[in-house]
Write a protein that holds these residues in place. Structure first.
Motif, mmCIF file in Angstrom:
data_model
loop_
_atom_site.group_PDB
_atom_site.id
_atom_site.type_symbol
_atom_site.label_atom_id
_atom_site.label_comp_id
_atom_site.label_asym_id
_atom_site.label_seq_id
_atom_site.Cartn_x
_atom_site.Cartn_y
_atom_site.Cartn_z
ATOM 1 N N ASN A 9 0.853 -1.191 0.000
ATOM 2 C CA ASN A 9 0.000 0.000 0.000
ATOM 3 C C ASN A 9 0.888 1.241 0.000
ATOM 4 O OD1 ASN A 9 -2.056 1.909 0.399
ATOM 5 N ND2 ASN A 9 -2.177 1.525 2.605
ATOM 6 N N GLU A 10 0.467 2.270 -0.707
ATOM 7 C CA GLU A 10 1.192 3.539 -0.659
ATOM 8 C C GLU A 10 1.268 4.072 0.770
ATOM 9 O OE1 GLU A 10 -1.026 6.163 -3.108
ATOM 10 O OE2 GLU A 10 -0.313 5.303 -4.986
ATOM 11 N N PHE A 11 0.173 3.937 1.514
ATOM 12 C CA PHE A 11 0.059 4.437 2.887
ATOM 13 C C PHE A 11 0.271 5.950 2.933
ATOM 14 C CE2 PHE A 11 1.581 4.102 7.540
ATOM 15 C CZ PHE A 11 0.298 4.279 7.994
ATOM 16 N N ILE A 12 -0.440 6.647 2.061
ATOM 17 C CA ILE A 12 -0.381 8.112 2.029
ATOM 18 C C ILE A 12 -1.708 8.712 2.471
ATOM 19 C CG2 ILE A 12 -0.166 10.124 0.525
ATOM 20 C CD1 ILE A 12 1.873 8.575 -1.089
ATOM 21 N N THR A 48 5.046 -0.963 2.421
ATOM 22 C CA THR A 48 4.574 0.353 2.015
ATOM 23 C C THR A 48 5.628 1.083 1.184
ATOM 24 O OG1 THR A 48 5.375 1.421 4.039
ATOM 25 C CG2 THR A 48 3.120 0.566 4.067
ATOM 26 N N LEU A 49 5.168 2.115 0.523
ATOM 27 C CA LEU A 49 6.007 2.902 -0.380
ATOM 28 C C LEU A 49 7.228 3.485 0.318
ATOM 29 C CD1 LEU A 49 6.195 4.333 -3.245
ATOM 30 C CD2 LEU A 49 4.970 6.240 -2.161
ATOM 31 N N GLU A 50 7.062 3.948 1.549
ATOM 32 C CA GLU A 50 8.124 4.687 2.225
ATOM 33 C C GLU A 50 9.264 3.797 2.721
ATOM 34 O OE1 GLU A 50 6.169 6.587 5.480
ATOM 35 O OE2 GLU A 50 5.621 4.690 6.447
ATOM 36 N N GLU A 51 9.078 2.504 2.760
ATOM 37 C CA GLU A 51 10.119 1.609 3.224
ATOM 38 C C GLU A 51 11.241 1.506 2.191
ATOM 39 O OE1 GLU A 51 8.617 -2.208 4.639
ATOM 40 O OE2 GLU A 51 6.623 -1.299 4.807
ATOM 41 N N TRP A 70 -2.224 -2.068 -3.627
ATOM 42 C CA TRP A 70 -3.155 -0.945 -3.548
ATOM 43 C C TRP A 70 -2.376 0.351 -3.717
ATOM 44 C CZ3 TRP A 70 -4.553 3.704 -1.949
ATOM 45 C CH2 TRP A 70 -5.906 4.075 -2.057
ATOM 46 N N GLY A 71 -2.722 1.127 -4.737
ATOM 47 C CA GLY A 71 -2.074 2.416 -4.959
ATOM 48 C C GLY A 71 -3.074 3.388 -5.554
ATOM 49 N N HIS A 72 -2.795 4.671 -5.396
ATOM 50 C CA HIS A 72 -3.701 5.688 -5.938
ATOM 51 C C HIS A 72 -2.982 6.996 -6.244
ATOM 52 C CE1 HIS A 72 -7.856 7.926 -5.539
ATOM 53 N NE2 HIS A 72 -7.329 8.004 -6.755
ATOM 54 N N GLY A 102 -5.340 0.744 -8.272
ATOM 55 C CA GLY A 102 -4.120 0.114 -8.757
ATOM 56 C C GLY A 102 -4.178 -0.180 -10.243
ATOM 57 N N HIS A 103 -5.335 0.060 -10.883
ATOM 58 C CA HIS A 103 -5.413 -0.136 -12.333
ATOM 59 C C HIS A 103 -4.457 0.807 -13.058
ATOM 60 C CE1 HIS A 103 -7.606 3.580 -13.538
ATOM 61 N NE2 HIS A 103 -8.078 3.524 -12.303
#
Length: 261
Positions: A9-12, A48-51, A70-72, A102-103
Motif C-alpha cells: 500500500n502507498e500508505f499516504i 509500504t512505499l516509504e520503506e 493498492w495504490g492511488h 491500482g489499475h
C-alpha cells in the motif's frame, strides 16, 4: 502449505486525509492483511512505499507467493527497478492481485501493455457486483451479487486486454457498468484485478469483499517451483539439438552467443 501473501500500500491517504483515517485507522494494508489472516492457510504481512525498496526487496519477493497491490496517489513515485523486480517474479509464478485504483499502477500497466484507463465518479453511489461464474474459485461463498451501499463509480470502457475470465461485472446507481473482476495469466503468474476499494468508504471491512480477497489469494497461488529462467532467451547450439542437424546458410551469431535485446 502456508501461502505467503504481502499486502502493498502507498500508505499516504491514511496519513493525510481525515476521512480515510476515520475509515481505516489501522491503514488499508493492515485491514486487508488482518482479513487474510482469518484464513489459517494464509500468512499475510505488509509493505509500504516509504520503506527501503518500497518494502519489496528481492529476498522478500523471492519468499512471496501472492502480492496484493493498492495504490492511488503516488503511482509515479514507485521505482521502475522495483516494478521490474515484481514483473519478473510474476512471470516466475508469483500471484498478483491489483486492487481498485491500482489499475493505473506501473506494475498493472506494465503487465497489461495498455492504458488501463476508465471513467470514474466520486458520488458515494450504490454498487452491485454480479457474479458471472458462481463456480469460480474466487466467487465461492458469495451468493449471486455483492451489494455495496457506497462506492466510487468505475465505468466502461476499461482499456485492458481481454481477460482469461470475467468474474464480476458491476452496476452503479448512476447507470454505468464495469468489468470489476478480471483474471489474467502472465508467464507462470496469475493476476486478478478487483475494482471495489475506494479509500473513503469502508469497503475492505465488508465481509463478502474480504471473502473474495481470501479466495483470490488461494486462486493466485502457484505451488510450482518458481520458473527462474522464464526471461532467458538462450541460443541453443546445433550440437545440442534433439535431432542431428546440418548448418544451412549464414548466421548472425556464433554458437552460444547471446541474442540481441
Amino acid at each position: 502449505m502456508t501461502i505467503r501473501a504481502v499486502v502493498w500500500n502507498e500508505f499516504i491517504h491514511e496519513k493525510e486525509n481525515a476521512v480515510v483515517q476515520a475509515v481505516y485507522p489501522d491503514s488499508i494494508h493492515e485491514t486487508i492483511a488482518r482479513a487474510l489472516r482469518e484464513d489459517s492457510g494464509i500468512e499475510a504481512t505488509t509493505a509500504t512505499l516509504e520503506e527501503p525498496d518500497h518494502g519489496l526487496t528481492q529476498a522478500r519477493l523471492d519468499e512471496t507467493d501472492v502480492l496484493l497491490w493498492w495504490g492511488h496517489k503516488a503511482h509515479g513515485q514507485v521505482s521502475d527497478a522495483i516494478v521490474d523486480r515484481v514483473q519478473q517474479r510474476v512471470n516466475e509464478g508469483m500471484g498478483l492481485i491489483v486492487l481498485h485504483s491500482g489499475h493505473f499502477s506501473k506494475i498493472f500497466k506494465r503487465m497489461m501493455g495498455t492504458p488501463c484507463s476508465l471513467r470514474w465518479r466520486e458520488a458515494g453511489e450504490r454498487e452491485r457486483l454480479w457474479l458471472i461464474n458462481p463456480s469460480h474459485p474466487i466467487t465461492q461463498g458469495i451468493d449471486k451479487a455483492i451489494e455495496l451501499p457506497n462506492s466510487e463509480m468505475y465505468g466502461e470502457p476499461f482499456l485492458v486486454p481481454e481477460p482469461l475470465e470475467t468474474v464480476f461485472v458491476s452496476w452503479f446507481e448512476g447507470g454505468e457498468v464495469f468489468r470489476s473482476g478480471l483474471t489474467y495469466q502472465r508467464g507462470a503468474g496469475r493476476i486478478f484485478y478487483f475494482e471495489p476499494g475506494h479509500e473513503t468508504y469502508p469497503i475492505y471491512h465488508d465481509p463478502q469483499i474480504q471473502t473474495v480477497l481470501r479466495n483470490a489469494v488461494r486462486w493466485a497461488y502457484n505451488p510450482a517451483k518458481p520458473w527462474k529462467d522464464v526471461s532467458n532467451a538462450p541460443n541453443v547450439p546445433i550440437e545440442k539439438a534433439r535431432e542431428p542437424l546440418e548448418r544451412k546458410g549464414g548466421s548472425l551469431h556464433k554458437a552460444g552467443e547471446a541474442g540481441y535485446r
